[in-house]
Design a protein around this motif. Structure first.
Motif, PDB file in Angstrom:
ATOM      1  N   SER A  73       0.869  -1.183   0.000  1.00  0.00           N
ATOM      2  CA  SER A  73       0.000   0.000   0.000  1.00  0.00           C
ATOM      3  C   SER A  73       0.900   1.224   0.000  1.00  0.00           C
ATOM      4  CB  SER A  73      -0.876   0.029   1.252  1.00  0.00           C
ATOM      5  OG  SER A  73      -1.734  -1.076   1.267  1.00  0.00           O
ATOM      6  N   ARG A  74       0.495   2.257  -0.694  1.00  0.00           N
ATOM      7  CA  ARG A  74       1.326   3.459  -0.726  1.00  0.00           C
ATOM      8  C   ARG A  74       0.472   4.690  -0.483  1.00  0.00           C
ATOM      9  NH1 ARG A  74       1.365   1.097  -5.764  1.00  0.00           N
ATOM     10  NH2 ARG A  74       0.382   2.265  -7.416  1.00  0.00           N
ATOM     11  N   PHE A  75       1.088   5.620   0.213  1.00  0.00           N
ATOM     12  CA  PHE A  75       0.447   6.883   0.562  1.00  0.00           C
ATOM     13  C   PHE A  75       1.412   7.982   0.167  1.00  0.00           C
ATOM     14  CE2 PHE A  75      -0.753   3.558   3.471  1.00  0.00           C
ATOM     15  CZ  PHE A  75      -2.122   3.679   3.595  1.00  0.00           C
ATOM     16  N   ARG A  76       0.943   8.966  -0.566  1.00  0.00           N
ATOM     17  CA  ARG A  76       1.807  10.076  -0.980  1.00  0.00           C
ATOM     18  C   ARG A  76       1.466  11.302  -0.163  1.00  0.00           C
ATOM     19  NH1 ARG A  76       2.715  10.525  -7.310  1.00  0.00           N
ATOM     20  NH2 ARG A  76       4.121  12.060  -6.426  1.00  0.00           N
ATOM     21  N   TYR A  77       2.502  11.909   0.396  1.00  0.00           N
ATOM     22  CA  TYR A  77       2.284  13.147   1.153  1.00  0.00           C
ATOM     23  C   TYR A  77       2.837  14.317   0.365  1.00  0.00           C
ATOM     24  CZ  TYR A  77       7.169  12.913   2.761  1.00  0.00           C
ATOM     25  OH  TYR A  77       8.532  12.871   2.820  1.00  0.00           O
ATOM     26  N   LYS A  78       2.309  15.493   0.642  1.00  0.00           N
ATOM     27  CA  LYS A  78       2.742  16.701  -0.053  1.00  0.00           C
ATOM     28  C   LYS A  78       4.177  17.032   0.348  1.00  0.00           C
ATOM     29  CE  LYS A  78      -1.942  18.390  -0.004  1.00  0.00           C
ATOM     30  NZ  LYS A  78      -2.882  19.147   0.806  1.00  0.00           N
ATOM     31  N   ASN A  79       4.982  17.353  -0.620  1.00  0.00           N
ATOM     32  CA  ASN A  79       6.397  17.635  -0.402  1.00  0.00           C
ATOM     33  C   ASN A  79       6.589  18.722   0.656  1.00  0.00           C
ATOM     34  OD1 ASN A  79       9.139  17.759  -0.655  1.00  0.00           O
ATOM     35  ND2 ASN A  79       9.143  18.564  -2.735  1.00  0.00           N
ATOM     36  N   GLY A  80       7.317  18.366   1.715  1.00  0.00           N
ATOM     37  CA  GLY A  80       7.622  19.327   2.766  1.00  0.00           C
ATOM     38  C   GLY A  80       6.506  19.568   3.767  1.00  0.00           C
ATOM     39  N   ASP A  81       5.389  18.898   3.619  1.00  0.00           N
ATOM     40  CA  ASP A  81       4.226  19.119   4.479  1.00  0.00           C
ATOM     41  C   ASP A  81       4.192  18.040   5.567  1.00  0.00           C
ATOM     42  OD1 ASP A  81       1.687  19.332   5.646  1.00  0.00           O
ATOM     43  OD2 ASP A  81       0.728  19.882   3.748  1.00  0.00           O
ATOM     44  N   MET A  82       4.731  18.349   6.717  1.00  0.00           N
ATOM     45  CA  MET A  82       4.838  17.360   7.788  1.00  0.00           C
ATOM     46  C   MET A  82       3.484  16.995   8.392  1.00  0.00           C
ATOM     47  SD  MET A  82       8.011  16.522   7.781  1.00  0.00           S
ATOM     48  CE  MET A  82       7.871  16.736   6.011  1.00  0.00           C
ATOM     49  N   ALA A  83       2.528  17.914   8.353  1.00  0.00           N
ATOM     50  CA  ALA A  83       1.179  17.603   8.831  1.00  0.00           C
ATOM     51  C   ALA A  83       0.538  16.563   7.914  1.00  0.00           C
ATOM     52  CB  ALA A  83       0.327  18.865   8.902  1.00  0.00           C
ATOM     53  N   ASP A  84       0.759  16.690   6.616  1.00  0.00           N
ATOM     54  CA  ASP A  84       0.214  15.719   5.666  1.00  0.00           C
ATOM     55  C   ASP A  84       0.914  14.365   5.834  1.00  0.00           C
ATOM     56  OD1 ASP A  84      -1.538  14.956   3.561  1.00  0.00           O
ATOM     57  OD2 ASP A  84       0.113  15.164   2.127  1.00  0.00           O
ATOM     58  N   LEU A  85       2.235  14.373   6.057  1.00  0.00           N
ATOM     59  CA  LEU A  85       2.953  13.123   6.305  1.00  0.00           C
ATOM     60  C   LEU A  85       2.408  12.438   7.558  1.00  0.00           C
ATOM     61  CD1 LEU A  85       5.123  10.985   5.913  1.00  0.00           C
ATOM     62  CD2 LEU A  85       6.762  12.562   6.996  1.00  0.00           C
ATOM     63  N   GLU A  86       2.181  13.212   8.607  1.00  0.00           N
ATOM     64  CA  GLU A  86       1.647  12.627   9.838  1.00  0.00           C
ATOM     65  C   GLU A  86       0.257  12.040   9.606  1.00  0.00           C
ATOM     66  OE1 GLU A  86       1.594  13.286  14.589  1.00  0.00           O
ATOM     67  OE2 GLU A  86       1.835  15.078  13.347  1.00  0.00           O
ATOM     68  N   ALA A  87      -0.553  12.701   8.815  1.00  0.00           N
ATOM     69  CA  ALA A  87      -1.889  12.177   8.496  1.00  0.00           C
ATOM     70  C   ALA A  87      -1.781  10.845   7.753  1.00  0.00           C
ATOM     71  CB  ALA A  87      -2.674  13.193   7.669  1.00  0.00           C
ATOM     72  N   LYS A  88      -0.833  10.751   6.829  1.00  0.00           N
ATOM     73  CA  LYS A  88      -0.642   9.497   6.082  1.00  0.00           C
ATOM     74  C   LYS A  88      -0.122   8.392   6.996  1.00  0.00           C
ATOM     75  CE  LYS A  88      -1.785  11.259   2.093  1.00  0.00           C
ATOM     76  NZ  LYS A  88      -2.730  12.321   2.358  1.00  0.00           N
ATOM     77  N   LEU A  89       0.775   8.731   7.929  1.00  0.00           N
ATOM     78  CA  LEU A  89       1.272   7.730   8.869  1.00  0.00           C
ATOM     79  C   LEU A  89       0.148   7.233   9.785  1.00  0.00           C
ATOM     80  CD1 LEU A  89       4.696   9.357   9.709  1.00  0.00           C
ATOM     81  CD2 LEU A  89       4.360   7.122   8.623  1.00  0.00           C
ATOM     82  N   THR A  90      -0.717   8.125  10.176  1.00  0.00           N
ATOM     83  CA  THR A  90      -1.871   7.739  10.989  1.00  0.00           C
ATOM     84  C   THR A  90      -2.775   6.797  10.195  1.00  0.00           C
ATOM     85  OG1 THR A  90      -1.806   9.820  12.201  1.00  0.00           O
ATOM     86  CG2 THR A  90      -3.888   8.620  12.246  1.00  0.00           C
ATOM     87  N   GLU A  91      -2.982   7.133   8.936  1.00  0.00           N
ATOM     88  CA  GLU A  91      -3.808   6.306   8.052  1.00  0.00           C
ATOM     89  C   GLU A  91      -3.203   4.909   7.855  1.00  0.00           C
ATOM     90  OE1 GLU A  91      -5.632   6.777   3.527  1.00  0.00           O
ATOM     91  OE2 GLU A  91      -4.675   8.483   4.490  1.00  0.00           O
ATOM     92  N   ALA A  92      -1.878   4.812   7.909  1.00  0.00           N
ATOM     93  CA  ALA A  92      -1.182   3.545   7.675  1.00  0.00           C
ATOM     94  C   ALA A  92      -0.891   2.770   8.960  1.00  0.00           C
ATOM     95  CB  ALA A  92       0.128   3.826   6.933  1.00  0.00           C
ATOM     96  N   GLN A  93      -1.438   3.185  10.079  1.00  0.00           N
ATOM     97  CA  GLN A  93      -1.137   2.556  11.368  1.00  0.00           C
ATOM     98  C   GLN A  93      -1.391   1.053  11.387  1.00  0.00           C
ATOM     99  OE1 GLN A  93       1.117   4.460  13.168  1.00  0.00           O
ATOM    100  NE2 GLN A  93       0.116   3.449  14.845  1.00  0.00           N
ATOM    101  N   SER A  94      -2.343   0.572  10.633  1.00  0.00           N
ATOM    102  CA  SER A  94      -2.662  -0.858  10.665  1.00  0.00           C
ATOM    103  C   SER A  94      -1.669  -1.705   9.858  1.00  0.00           C
ATOM    104  CB  SER A  94      -4.083  -1.105  10.152  1.00  0.00           C
ATOM    105  OG  SER A  94      -4.168  -0.735   8.785  1.00  0.00           O
TER     106      SER A  94
END
Length: 95
Positions: free
Chosen positions: A16-37
């Motif tokens: 599974s892959r999640f792309r976060y906006k370049n340089g956007d740490m809030a978006d990266l954190e949201a993707k990591l939360t989404e990938a917790q499982s």
């Protein structure tokens, strides 16, 4: 924008892959939360985006990786003229 080798590697892994906006740490954190499982989490990034000279926010990325128990993969594809670190920057990179 990541190098094609990163994109191809992720695609070929069939993970599974999640792309976060370049340089956007809030978006990266949201993707990591989404990938917790997921059993494993990997943040893959270029170290230097040579097309625009942007340097990845590695300290912040690593902090989020630690918080969400993810691995970090950084490609370093520097070539003459794309990024030449100062002595001060080299000291920060190696410590």
């Amino acid at each position: 924008m990541n190098h094609a080798s990163i994109i191809d590697g992720i695609r070929l892994s069939k993970a599974s892959r999640f792309r976060y906006k370049n340089g956007d740490m809030a978006d990266l954190e949201a993707k990591l939360t989404e990938a917790q499982s997921a059993r494993h989490r990997l943040i893959a990034t270029d170290g230097v985006f040579s097309m625009d000279g942007y340097v990845a926010k590695l300290p912040e990325i690593c902090d989020l990786a630690e918080k969400y128990q993810a691995l970090v993969m950084v490609t370093i594809r520097t070539r003459l003229g794309s990024w030449v670190p100062t002595a001060e920057e080299r000291m920060n990179i190696t410590t």
